[in-house]
Design a protein around this motif. Sequence first.
Motif, short mmCIF file in Angstrom:
data_model
loop_
_atom_site.label_atom_id
_atom_site.label_comp_id
_atom_site.label_asym_id
_atom_site.label_seq_id
_atom_site.Cartn_x
_atom_site.Cartn_y
_atom_site.Cartn_z
N ARG A 167 0.76 -1.36 -0.06
CA ARG A 167 -0.27 -0.01 0.01
C ARG A 167 0.96 1.15 0.08
N ALA A 168 1.96 1.37 0.81
CA ALA A 168 2.86 2.58 0.98
C ALA A 168 3.40 2.70 -0.46
N LEU A 169 3.85 1.55 -1.24
CA LEU A 169 4.66 1.83 -2.39
C LEU A 169 3.49 2.26 -3.70
N ARG A 170 2.29 1.71 -3.56
CA ARG A 170 1.27 1.77 -4.46
C ARG A 170 0.69 3.38 -4.43
N HIS A 171 0.80 3.94 -3.13
CA HIS A 171 0.36 5.24 -2.99
C HIS A 171 1.24 6.35 -3.18
N ALA A 172 2.62 5.98 -3.28
CA ALA A 172 3.70 6.84 -3.40
C ALA A 172 3.25 7.76 -4.77
N ARG A 173 3.88 8.82 -4.76
CA ARG A 173 3.77 9.59 -6.17
C ARG A 173 4.65 9.00 -7.26
N ARG A 174 4.01 9.25 -8.27
CA ARG A 174 4.33 8.41 -9.54
C ARG A 174 5.69 9.20 -10.08
N THR A 175 6.78 8.22 -10.26
CA THR A 175 8.23 9.08 -10.71
C THR A 175 8.42 8.38 -12.28
N LEU A 176 7.95 7.41 -12.45
CA LEU A 176 8.41 6.61 -13.71
C LEU A 176 7.34 6.46 -14.60
N SER A 177 7.52 6.63 -15.82
CA SER A 177 6.72 6.28 -16.93
C SER A 177 6.77 4.71 -17.09
N ASP A 178 5.65 4.18 -17.63
CA ASP A 178 5.45 2.73 -17.99
C ASP A 178 6.51 2.29 -18.74
N GLN A 179 7.12 3.09 -19.81
CA GLN A 179 8.16 2.64 -20.38
C GLN A 179 9.65 2.54 -19.77
N ARG A 180 9.67 3.52 -18.82
CA ARG A 180 10.98 3.58 -17.98
C ARG A 180 10.85 2.44 -17.04
N VAL A 181 9.81 2.22 -16.38
CA VAL A 181 9.68 1.00 -15.54
C VAL A 181 9.97 -0.20 -16.08
N HIS A 182 9.66 -0.36 -17.44
CA HIS A 182 10.01 -1.62 -18.37
C HIS A 182 11.46 -1.65 -18.37
N GLU A 183 11.95 -0.71 -18.88
CA GLU A 183 13.22 -0.53 -19.20
C GLU A 183 14.43 -0.94 -18.15
N LEU A 184 14.04 -0.51 -16.91
CA LEU A 184 14.79 -0.55 -15.74
C LEU A 184 14.43 -2.18 -15.33
N TYR A 185 13.37 -2.72 -15.39
CA TYR A 185 13.06 -3.94 -14.94
C TYR A 185 14.21 -5.01 -16.02
N ALA A 186 13.92 -4.46 -17.30
CA ALA A 186 15.15 -5.32 -17.98
C ALA A 186 16.35 -5.30 -17.89
N VAL A 187 16.81 -4.16 -17.24
CA VAL A 187 18.24 -3.92 -16.80
C VAL A 187 18.47 -4.85 -15.57
N ALA A 188 17.34 -4.65 -14.41
CA ALA A 188 17.64 -4.95 -13.24
C ALA A 188 17.60 -6.72 -13.22
N ARG A 189 17.00 -7.49 -14.25
CA ARG A 189 17.02 -8.76 -14.19
C ARG A 189 18.23 -9.31 -14.60
N GLN A 190 19.03 -8.68 -15.13
CA GLN A 190 20.40 -9.08 -15.58
C GLN A 190 21.52 -9.28 -14.60
N ALA A 191 22.01 -10.45 -14.24
CA ALA A 191 22.87 -10.55 -13.06
C ALA A 191 24.13 -9.50 -13.58
N ASP A 192 24.46 -9.28 -14.55
CA ASP A 192 25.88 -8.48 -14.73
C ASP A 192 25.47 -7.20 -14.24
N THR A 193 24.41 -6.73 -14.03
CA THR A 193 23.79 -5.43 -13.40
C THR A 193 24.49 -5.27 -11.98
N TRP A 194 24.46 -6.35 -11.44
CA TRP A 194 24.47 -6.19 -10.04
C TRP A 194 26.10 -6.61 -9.53
N ARG A 195 26.68 -7.05 -10.57
CA ARG A 195 28.23 -7.35 -10.34
C ARG A 195 29.14 -6.09 -10.10
N GLY A 196 28.70 -5.07 -10.70
CA GLY A 196 29.57 -3.91 -10.66
C GLY A 196 30.76 -3.82 -10.64
#
Length: 196
Positions: A167-196
């Motif tokens: 509920r807290a997350l769902r009611h927070a102010r919108r900061t990302l477009s639908d397109q940006r959400v999907h772009e970031l999710y595609a990046v976040a799902r990659q293991a290499d992203t988190w190896r840094g």
Amino acid sequence: MRAATPIRSALARLLGLRTRERAWRVGAAGERITARHLRRLTDPWWARLTDRSTRWHVLHAVPVGDQGADIDHVVLGPAGVATVNTKHHPGATVWVGDHVVTVNGAATFYTRNALTEAARAARLLAAAAGGAPVPVRPVTAVVGARVTGRRQTRDGVLIVPAPQLPRALRHARRTLSDQRVHELYAVARQADTWRG
């Protein structure tokens, strides 16, 4: 840990002793409880019920770096990206002040750790997503304890009981477009992203 020392682990559990194995077990149970609550964000039935068109995405136990660290949960949705650190304190009282979080009166490093984790995730996601800044909100989900005081520290760390997290997350102010959400999710799902 339990398999390596089964007799000592069983005896410690029987006597109620605090051991490293117990801490890991209680922590893992808390993470599973938080994951169950976060499922409400990704459940299509719930999305239809709440009339939310943008999908939320949740990643669990995201390994970060090469030293065995992980982020309990990474949440991506219209309100942005959040790193969620679960703290399981059965029967305790968690108090949230301006700059400190206490458990049964004892100060913790929860605020500092949540800020560090969110900053690290922001750097890694930005680097993997082409360099554009990716703001990440630090969140601590509390399981099994009563939470009193503020809902957020002055540093911006949201401290919330796990059942109230979706509920807290769902009611927070919108900061990302639908397109940006999907772009970031595609990046976040990659293991290499988190190896840094």
